[in-house]
Motif scaffolding. Sequence first.
Motif, PDB file in Angstrom:
ATOM      1  N   ILE A  27     -24.090  35.687  16.858  1.00  0.00           N
ATOM      2  CA  ILE A  27     -25.558  35.576  17.592  1.00  0.00           C
ATOM      3  C   ILE A  27     -25.588  36.808  18.306  1.00  0.00           C
ATOM      4  O   ILE A  27     -24.537  37.210  19.132  1.00  0.00           O
ATOM      5  CB  ILE A  27     -25.392  34.162  18.384  1.00  0.00           C
ATOM      6  N   ILE A  28     -26.549  37.539  18.252  1.00  0.00           N
ATOM      7  CA  ILE A  28     -26.731  38.500  18.901  1.00  0.00           C
ATOM      8  C   ILE A  28     -28.231  38.494  19.829  1.00  0.00           C
ATOM      9  O   ILE A  28     -28.987  37.809  19.237  1.00  0.00           O
ATOM     10  CB  ILE A  28     -26.685  40.050  18.057  1.00  0.00           C
ATOM     11  N   LYS A  30     -28.684  33.336  24.274  1.00  0.00           N
ATOM     12  CA  LYS A  30     -27.715  33.284  23.795  1.00  0.00           C
ATOM     13  C   LYS A  30     -26.674  32.313  24.281  1.00  0.00           C
ATOM     14  O   LYS A  30     -26.221  31.307  23.822  1.00  0.00           O
ATOM     15  CB  LYS A  30     -26.939  34.542  23.395  1.00  0.00           C
ATOM     16  N   SER A  31     -26.349  32.579  25.716  1.00  0.00           N
ATOM     17  CA  SER A  31     -25.546  31.461  26.297  1.00  0.00           C
ATOM     18  C   SER A  31     -26.032  30.256  26.656  1.00  0.00           C
ATOM     19  O   SER A  31     -25.301  29.257  26.257  1.00  0.00           O
ATOM     20  CB  SER A  31     -25.058  32.004  27.616  1.00  0.00           C
ATOM     21  N   THR A  32     -27.342  30.031  26.728  1.00  0.00           N
ATOM     22  CA  THR A  32     -27.867  28.637  26.848  1.00  0.00           C
ATOM     23  C   THR A  32     -27.608  27.974  25.582  1.00  0.00           C
ATOM     24  O   THR A  32     -27.517  26.886  25.567  1.00  0.00           O
ATOM     25  CB  THR A  32     -29.363  28.880  27.269  1.00  0.00           C
ATOM     26  N   SER A  83     -21.483  38.113  20.788  1.00  0.00           N
ATOM     27  CA  SER A  83     -21.152  39.266  21.441  1.00  0.00           C
ATOM     28  C   SER A  83     -22.095  40.413  21.424  1.00  0.00           C
ATOM     29  O   SER A  83     -23.055  40.322  20.743  1.00  0.00           O
ATOM     30  CB  SER A  83     -19.706  39.910  20.667  1.00  0.00           C
ATOM     31  N   HIS A  84     -22.015  41.504  22.291  1.00  0.00           N
ATOM     32  CA  HIS A  84     -22.606  42.690  22.539  1.00  0.00           C
ATOM     33  C   HIS A  84     -22.152  43.563  21.446  1.00  0.00           C
ATOM     34  O   HIS A  84     -22.548  44.688  21.523  1.00  0.00           O
ATOM     35  CB  HIS A  84     -22.841  43.037  23.760  1.00  0.00           C
ATOM     36  N   ASN A 139     -36.044  36.529  23.413  1.00  0.00           N
ATOM     37  CA  ASN A 139     -36.870  35.542  24.252  1.00  0.00           C
ATOM     38  C   ASN A 139     -36.741  34.127  23.962  1.00  0.00           C
ATOM     39  O   ASN A 139     -37.668  33.393  24.015  1.00  0.00           O
ATOM     40  CB  ASN A 139     -38.286  36.127  24.119  1.00  0.00           C
ATOM     41  N   GLY A 140     -35.421  33.953  23.538  1.00  0.00           N
ATOM     42  CA  GLY A 140     -35.213  32.291  23.534  1.00  0.00           C
ATOM     43  C   GLY A 140     -35.519  31.758  22.039  1.00  0.00           C
ATOM     44  O   GLY A 140     -35.303  30.862  21.803  1.00  0.00           O
ATOM     45  N   SER A 141     -36.167  32.635  21.103  1.00  0.00           N
ATOM     46  CA  SER A 141     -36.500  32.161  19.858  1.00  0.00           C
ATOM     47  C   SER A 141     -35.485  32.943  18.959  1.00  0.00           C
ATOM     48  O   SER A 141     -35.237  34.155  19.115  1.00  0.00           O
ATOM     49  CB  SER A 141     -37.919  32.416  19.689  1.00  0.00           C
ATOM     50  N   ILE A 142     -35.434  32.501  17.636  1.00  0.00           N
ATOM     51  CA  ILE A 142     -35.069  33.299  16.524  1.00  0.00           C
ATOM     52  C   ILE A 142     -35.718  34.507  15.930  1.00  0.00           C
ATOM     53  O   ILE A 142     -36.938  34.092  15.595  1.00  0.00           O
ATOM     54  CB  ILE A 142     -34.359  32.338  15.296  1.00  0.00           C
ATOM     55  N   LYS A 143     -35.380  35.596  16.105  1.00  0.00           N
ATOM     56  CA  LYS A 143     -36.208  36.766  15.695  1.00  0.00           C
ATOM     57  C   LYS A 143     -35.984  36.911  14.197  1.00  0.00           C
ATOM     58  O   LYS A 143     -36.813  37.207  13.526  1.00  0.00           O
ATOM     59  CB  LYS A 143     -35.566  38.221  16.384  1.00  0.00           C
TER      60      LYS A 143
END
Length: 436
Positions: free
Chosen positions: A76-77, A84-86, A223-224, A241-245
């Motif tokens: 997850i990027i 991500k953390s949420t 991870s970054h 912005n909280g959604s899957i791009k």
Amino acid sequence: MEKPIIEVKNIGKKYNITHHKGGYVTLREVITNNLREPFKFAKSKVKKMIGMDVKEEFWAVKNVNFTVKKGEVIGIIGRNGSGKSTLLKILSQITPPATGEIILRGRVGSLLEVGTGFHPELTGRENIFLNGAILGMKHEEIARKFDKIVEFSGVEKFLDTPVKHYSSGMYVRLAFSVAAHMEPDILIVDEVLAVGDAEFQKKCLGKMEEITQNEGRTIIFVSHNMSAIQSLCKKCIWLENGSIKNIGDSDKIITEYLNAPTSKDISLPPQKSNDIFEFKKIIVKNSEGKSTHKLRPKEPFTVEVHYHSKKAITKPFFWIDISSAYGHLFGASMIFDNLCPETIDGDGVISCRFLDTILLPQTYSVSIRAVSNNGVDRLTNAMIGATSFQVIGTSKDYDMNGVFAEKYFNHDTPLIVPYEWIYSNGKVVKPSWQKK
């Protein structure tokens, strides 16, 4: 047909943010307000009516849907604040979603924050049993795996020391070791691994590869470090912005992510900083001097560091590190041959041009540090994973009879790559060992 081990169905997480308008509150006002407790509710209502107390809904995660098969490793990027953390906290069942549902078909182990599940007053030995119990392990199971947990963590010398005396790196070593040895069906790992040193990060990546390939377990990894994601994960989720791009093949998604417009990318990874100096922007430029996230295998490139210093600092030195998923590869440090500029003040740019590189096609991360060299200003700033770039190429680019010379690229031995520094005033300096 076997059902997915994880099903995420339209989940969302909402927070209410209160915006207060007005000045600061004094201690006298706090005491007075406590005496007027009966009127507190009415007072808050009045504030809302006159616009002094405004609440805003913030969706940290919204309309997220995906499934994960057993044995898959999903990366997850996303940039800071993308959710991500949420999302990981929801998957770990630490916090419930506001909307939607999650179906987990297996035991979950998670490593999200340094020291989660540890009691500072207890020793490392006692915390292994405490943390294992929190993660769902029985006492007999922990005792059976105790020696392996301690050996992997590398903290045996401090096993009977209260963990409040541990460094953040020691915390992570012990926490990851417990989580990895509990044999979860699903292991969830956040960017917390960035706290550990390069050797331990490599060890953790190896352990995660082992438990997926040999034991068929599932991993969700945030991870970054794009090279770590690319090395470990075949599939990747890009959050924005909280959604899957986007979601799909890791190489494809990472390439899209790195080449996305950067005009909105004003947030850099967290930097250990102080109040006199900060990094503003880190840019990778190709041999033509153009900003890019893609390089050719043998192409010289420049790391351009934009900074702001609130006061004049004499003799600062900058350090740049280029890493892959396997750890440190090469870098440059101004402290060699006393290459530090005489002084920096205000806005400025320091660049480092790497002149002769041969890199394999993968993703590399750039980290940077600035330290005062005079013992007075106490300048120490660091950004781990400040930016990334990807090397694109085929076997024809290497002139090695069509075969990648893996022995030449021995990741256990850092490479020595010629470089030169360019100061804000345009002056170019090289280490003395390159002048011969």
